[in-house]
Write a protein that holds these residues in place. Structure first.
Motif, PDB file in Angstrom:
ATOM      1  N   GLY A 137       0.819  -1.204   0.000  1.00 42.98           N
ATOM      2  CA  GLY A 137       0.000   0.000   0.000  1.00 42.98           C
ATOM      3  C   GLY A 137       0.851   1.251   0.000  1.00 42.98           C
ATOM      4  O   GLY A 137       0.558   2.222  -0.719  1.00 42.98           O
ATOM      5  N   GLY A 138       1.919   1.243   0.785  1.00 44.35           N
ATOM      6  CA  GLY A 138       2.828   2.388   0.801  1.00 44.35           C
ATOM      7  C   GLY A 138       3.517   2.600  -0.529  1.00 44.35           C
ATOM      8  O   GLY A 138       3.668   3.737  -1.002  1.00 44.35           O
ATOM      9  N   GLN A 139       3.915   1.523  -1.139  1.00 46.26           N
ATOM     10  CA  GLN A 139       4.570   1.616  -2.438  1.00 46.26           C
ATOM     11  C   GLN A 139       3.601   2.137  -3.502  1.00 46.26           C
ATOM     12  O   GLN A 139       3.958   2.985  -4.330  1.00 46.26           O
ATOM     13  CB  GLN A 139       5.088   0.232  -2.864  1.00 46.26           C
ATOM     14  N   LEU A 140       2.367   1.630  -3.487  1.00 45.54           N
ATOM     15  CA  LEU A 140       1.381   2.068  -4.474  1.00 45.54           C
ATOM     16  C   LEU A 140       1.042   3.542  -4.284  1.00 45.54           C
ATOM     17  O   LEU A 140       0.894   4.284  -5.263  1.00 45.54           O
ATOM     18  CB  LEU A 140       0.108   1.216  -4.362  1.00 45.54           C
ATOM     19  N   ALA A 141       0.940   3.972  -3.039  1.00 42.69           N
ATOM     20  CA  ALA A 141       0.654   5.379  -2.765  1.00 42.69           C
ATOM     21  C   ALA A 141       1.771   6.275  -3.305  1.00 42.69           C
ATOM     22  O   ALA A 141       1.515   7.341  -3.881  1.00 42.69           O
ATOM     23  CB  ALA A 141       0.476   5.594  -1.261  1.00 42.69           C
TER      24      ALA A 141
END
Length: 327
Positions: free
Chosen positions: A58-62
Motif C-alpha cells: 500500500g505504501g509503495q502504491l501510494a
C-alpha cells in the motif's frame, strides 16, 4: 504459525523503500485512476502477515500514484467481516481486500458464508507465496521423505503430526492423502507450540511454512525433509523439493493477493496489476521475500481468478477426504 510468520515479515517489510515520484494522472480511463484514496481491508489484526503485506505494498502504491492507500483492519469471524465488506462494496476500484490462502480454505469448512467466493470477487494482483517444509523431530528416526512415508505406511496411525489449525490443518491433511499414510493430526493453537512439541518428542513431525520453521531448523534440532514448490527454497538450498524427494503431487503454499468486489472495470484491474507488478520487480521487494524463503509472483487478473477457483476446489476435496466437518 501466524505469529511466527508475522514476526519474520515485520523484519522483511519494516520499512518501505523509496519509490519513484507519482506521475500526473492522465485524462479518463485507467490513466486517471486512482483519483482519491484507496481503502485496503485486512481480515486480521495489525501485525499479521496480511497486514504487513498490505502496509508495504500500500505504501509503495501510494508513492507511485500520489493517492493514499488506507489500511483498514477488520479482524474477526475467520476473516469474513472484512471479506463480506469488500464483497458488498461499490465496484469502483477504491475498496480492496488484502487476502491470502485462507480465503480459499474457509468455504470448505464454513457452511454458510455471507458471500460467494467466486461470483462476488475480482482479482487485481498476486503478490507472492511461501512454500511449506516437511519436518521430522528427534522422535522419528528418518532422514528422507521416502523413509518417513515408508514408516507411515508400515505403521498405521503411528505418526503424529503437530499442526496449527486452519492452513496448517489443511496442508497436513493434504500431505496425508498424497503420501497415502494413516497419521494422526494433532491441532494446536499456533505454529510455535506445535514446533515445541515436535522438538520435545511429543509429536513426530509437522508441516510449516519455511518462515515459521527456520529458527528451529537453524538450530539443527529439526530435520527438514522436503520443501514444496518448483524450486528449492533459497534459505534451505540443501533440502530437496517434494518433487525431487518423490512426492511431486504435493505442492501447497501460502500466498498473498489483492482482491476487489466483482465487476470492477477491467481497465482498473489492469492498472493495479501493472503497478503492483512493477513493485514486485523491485530488487528490494524480491530480496525481502527471499530472505525468509518466500518468492514474489506475478499473475494476470484472469490467471488469478482461475487460480482461486482451482484452490477452492482443491481444499474442498481435501476437507472432504479428511472428513473435516463444516461448522
Amino acid at each position: 504459525m501466524k505469529t511466527r510468520i508475522a514476526t519474520c515479515l515485520v523484519l522483511m517489510f519494516a520499512s518501505v523503500p523509496a519509490a519513484r515520484s507519482a506521475q500526473s494522472p492522465g485524462q479518463g480511463g485507467a490513466d486517471a485512476y486512482p483519483t482519491k484514496p484507496i481503502r485496503l481491508l485486512v481480515p486480521q489484526a495489525p501485525g499479521g502477515s496480511n497486514d504487513i503485506m498490505a502496509r508495504y505494498f500500500g505504501g509503495q502504491l501510494a508513492a507511485r500514484t500520489g493517492q493514499q492507500v488506507i489500511v483498514d483492519n477488520r479482524p474477526g469471524a475467520d476473516g469474513m467481516i472484512a471479506t463480506e465488506t469488500v464483497a458488498r462494496a461499490n465496484p469502483d476500484g477504491y475498496t480492496m481486500l488484502m487476502t491470502s490462502a485462507a480465503f480459499t480454505m474457509n468455504p470448505a469448512v464454513i457452511a454458510k458464508l455471507p458471500y460467494d467466493p467466486v461470483k462476488d470477487f475480482d482479482w487485481a494482483a498476486m503478490l507472492g507465496r511461501a512454500p511449506v517444509v516437511i519436518i521430522a523431530g528427534p522422535s522419528l528416526p528418518v532422514s528422507t521423505l521416502k523413509e518417513l512415508i515408508e514408516v507411515g505406511r508400515s505403521k498405521p496411525n503411528y505418526i503424529t503430526m503437530a499442526q496449527p489449525g486452519g492452513f496448517g490443518h489443511f496442508v497436513a491433511a493434504m500431505f496425508r492423502g498424497h503420501a497415502k499414510i494413516d497419521a494422526t493430526i494433532a491441532l494446536y493453537k499456533g505454529g510455535a507450540p506445535a514446533l515445541v512439541d515436535i522438538l520435545g518428542g511429543h509429536a513426530h513431525m509437522g508441516i510449516a511454512t519455511v518462515v515459521t520453521a527456520m529458527p528451529a531448523l537453524r538450530g539443527g534440532k529439526l530435520k527438514p525433509l522436503a520443501v514444496s514448490g518448483a524450486k528449492r527454497a533459497p534459505t534451505l538450498p540443501d533440502v530437496p523439493t517434494t518433487a525431487e524427494a518423490g512426492l511431486p503431487s504435493y505442492q501447497p503454499s501460502i500466498w498473498w493477493a489483492w482482491g476487489t468486489p466483482a465487476r470492477v472495470p477491467a481497465t482498473v484491474l489492469n492498472k493495479l496489476n501493472k503497478e503492483i507488478g512493477e513493485i514486485l520487480s523491485l530488487p528490494e521487494t524480491a530480496k525481502r521475500f527471499a530472505a525468509e524463503g518466500a518468492v514474489t509472483e506475478t499473475m494476470t487478473p484472469a490467471g488469478l481468478r482461475q487460480m482461486i477457483k482451482a484452490d477452492l476446489a482443491r481444499w474442498e476435496q481435501v476437507a472432504k477426504d479428511a472428513d473435516m466437518q463444516k461448522r
